[in-house]
Design a protein around this motif. Structure first.
Motif, short mmCIF file in Angstrom:
data_model
loop_
_atom_site.label_atom_id
_atom_site.label_comp_id
_atom_site.label_asym_id
_atom_site.label_seq_id
_atom_site.Cartn_x
_atom_site.Cartn_y
_atom_site.Cartn_z
N VAL A 42 35.01 -3.55 86.03
CA VAL A 42 36.27 -3.58 85.62
C VAL A 42 37.44 -3.45 86.70
O VAL A 42 38.40 -3.97 86.84
N LYS A 43 36.91 -2.63 87.63
CA LYS A 43 37.86 -2.33 88.87
C LYS A 43 38.14 -3.61 89.84
O LYS A 43 39.09 -4.03 90.17
N VAL A 44 36.71 -4.41 89.79
CA VAL A 44 37.05 -5.75 90.62
C VAL A 44 37.82 -6.63 89.70
O VAL A 44 38.45 -7.58 90.35
N PHE A 45 37.86 -6.66 88.56
CA PHE A 45 38.35 -7.66 87.56
C PHE A 45 39.99 -7.27 87.81
O PHE A 45 40.75 -8.06 87.79
N LYS A 46 40.23 -5.94 87.67
CA LYS A 46 41.62 -5.36 87.85
C LYS A 46 42.24 -6.00 89.25
O LYS A 46 43.55 -6.23 89.22
N THR A 47 41.56 -5.76 90.30
CA THR A 47 42.12 -5.88 91.48
C THR A 47 42.12 -7.59 91.87
O THR A 47 42.65 -8.10 93.01
N THR A 48 41.34 -8.47 91.37
CA THR A 48 41.07 -9.82 91.77
C THR A 48 41.66 -10.85 90.58
O THR A 48 42.71 -11.58 91.18
N ALA A 49 41.24 -10.67 89.57
CA ALA A 49 41.59 -11.63 88.34
C ALA A 49 42.91 -11.30 88.07
O ALA A 49 43.67 -12.40 87.77
N LEU A 50 43.24 -10.25 87.38
CA LEU A 50 44.55 -9.91 86.64
C LEU A 50 45.73 -10.04 87.44
O LEU A 50 46.48 -10.56 87.02
N PRO A 51 45.67 -9.75 88.56
CA PRO A 51 46.80 -9.99 89.65
C PRO A 51 47.09 -11.38 89.79
O PRO A 51 48.08 -12.02 89.91
N THR A 52 45.92 -12.30 89.84
CA THR A 52 45.99 -13.86 90.01
C THR A 52 46.62 -14.30 88.69
O THR A 52 47.71 -15.26 88.91
N LEU A 53 46.32 -13.92 87.70
CA LEU A 53 46.79 -14.37 86.34
C LEU A 53 48.25 -14.08 86.35
O LEU A 53 49.18 -14.89 85.68
N LEU A 54 48.86 -12.77 86.57
CA LEU A 54 50.04 -12.35 86.17
C LEU A 54 50.84 -12.36 87.26
O LEU A 54 51.76 -11.76 87.47
N TYR A 55 50.67 -13.26 88.25
CA TYR A 55 51.47 -13.62 89.34
C TYR A 55 52.79 -14.20 89.06
O TYR A 55 52.81 -15.17 88.49
N GLY A 56 54.02 -13.30 89.26
CA GLY A 56 55.16 -14.00 89.04
C GLY A 56 55.50 -13.68 87.71
O GLY A 56 56.59 -14.07 87.24
N SER A 57 54.61 -12.67 86.98
CA SER A 57 55.12 -12.52 85.43
C SER A 57 56.39 -11.48 85.33
O SER A 57 56.56 -11.08 84.27
N GLU A 58 56.85 -11.21 86.55
CA GLU A 58 58.06 -10.29 86.28
C GLU A 58 59.21 -10.82 85.70
O GLU A 58 60.12 -10.26 85.14
N VAL A 59 59.34 -12.28 85.81
CA VAL A 59 60.53 -12.97 85.68
C VAL A 59 60.29 -13.86 84.39
O VAL A 59 61.08 -14.57 84.09
N TRP A 60 59.18 -13.56 83.69
CA TRP A 60 58.59 -14.36 82.52
C TRP A 60 59.55 -13.99 81.41
O TRP A 60 59.65 -12.62 81.11
N ALA A 61 59.67 -14.98 80.45
CA ALA A 61 59.96 -14.71 78.97
C ALA A 61 58.98 -15.45 78.14
O ALA A 61 59.40 -16.19 77.55
N PRO A 62 57.90 -14.88 78.00
CA PRO A 62 56.95 -15.70 77.03
C PRO A 62 57.23 -15.41 75.71
O PRO A 62 57.73 -14.74 75.13
N SER A 63 56.63 -16.60 74.84
CA SER A 63 56.57 -16.44 73.46
C SER A 63 55.29 -15.78 72.96
O SER A 63 54.42 -15.50 73.91
N LYS A 64 55.21 -15.63 71.75
CA LYS A 64 53.86 -15.20 71.08
C LYS A 64 52.70 -15.99 71.34
O LYS A 64 51.54 -15.64 71.76
N ASP A 65 52.91 -17.08 71.52
CA ASP A 65 51.60 -18.40 71.46
C ASP A 65 51.20 -18.10 73.05
O ASP A 65 49.94 -18.38 73.05
#
Length: 266
Positions: A83-106
């Motif tokens: 889980v630690k490796v998943f948090k430090t590698t996959a999740l930051p790559t997935l949520l890169y630039g998500s600070e300015v997202w306005a996502p919908s429910k879908d």
């Protein structure tokens, strides 16, 4: 004389073959039907964020399956290290630039589905062997938060950073400014400012200017740890067992009250 379809007489045009007018109407009808079919066959317009999610998910999948054989498939490695490796590698790559997202429910649901598939892979859960395991149970075992909570923390972190800037800087002006033009007809799109206002309501923060001023307190407020009790959802089986235990306790109390005078006389 030449064979013509129309001729001019006293300033007006006369048709030689009036059937041609009906033919043009039928042609227009067929053309309208063709254009409707073309519009129906065309794929729906996708937003910029929805198109960007495909790229984010593909990049995150590449970083995740890179460690599949040496890490995630091995049973001798504890789950907490995976889980630690998943948090430090996959999740930051997935949520890169998500600070300015306005996502919908879908769009949030797409990210949740991808995270659930990764958790099933790390836990070694297969539907043929283990059956249907809920997403709340997966998060409880891996002690991971929802993607929606992670997006909220990232947005509020950037919001606090922009709110602490000087008023002369451009991000602060864009945060508090408004456009002077008229809004087009129709429902307005979900803006980033509206999503942030909903995030502030979710964390019970009404007086955000004073809360944002202290950076450490703001970080503690938005970065909430995983709460296993929030994942517990009462099912029919759990409610039935609770009702049976209450019923058994009620009968035990009644039986003890009935026997209490006889035991006292002895």
């Amino acid at each position: 004389l030449k064979n013509v379809e129309k001729f001019k007489y006293l300033g007006t045009y006369f048709l030689v073959h009036p059937v041609a007018k009906t033919e043009t109407k039928s042609k227009r009808k067929t053309e309208k039907k063709k254009t409707r079919k073309k519009k129906a066959s065309q794929p729906p317009k996708t937003s910029f964020l929805n198109a960007n999610l495909d790229n984010r998910i593909s990049k995150a999948a590449g970083s995740f399956y890179r460690y599949a054989a040496p890490l995630y498939r091995r049973k001798d490695i504890p789950l907490r290290h995976k889980v630690k490796v998943f948090k430090t590698t996959a999740l930051p790559t997935l949520l890169y630039g998500s600070e300015v997202w306005a996502p919908s429910k879908d769009e949030i649901q797409r990210l949740e589905v991808w995270q659930n598939s990764c958790m099933r892979y790390m836990l070694g859960i297969r539907f043929s062997k283990h059956g249907n395991v809920s997403s709340s149970e997966l998060r409880r075992r891996c002690r991971l938060q929802k993607v929606e909570d992670l997006l909220r923390a990232r947005r509020l972190r950037w919001f606090g950073h922009a709110a602490r800037m000087d008023e002369e800087r451009l991000p602060r002006k864009m945060l508090t400014g408004q456009l002077g033009r008229k809004r087009p007809v129709g429902r307005a799109r979900t803006s980033w400012r509206k999503v942030v206002s909903e995030d502030l309501k979710a964390i019970d923060c009404e007086d955000y200017p004073n809360a944002v001023a202290d950076r450490k307190a703001w970080r503690k407020k938005i970065n909430r740890p995983y709460n296993a009790q929030a994942e517990v959802v009462p099912t029919r089986r759990s409610l039935r067992l609770a009702l049976q235990s209450l019923r058994a306790g009620f009968f035990f109390v009644c039986f003890s009250l009935i026997r209490w005078p006889h035991t006292r006389d002895r």
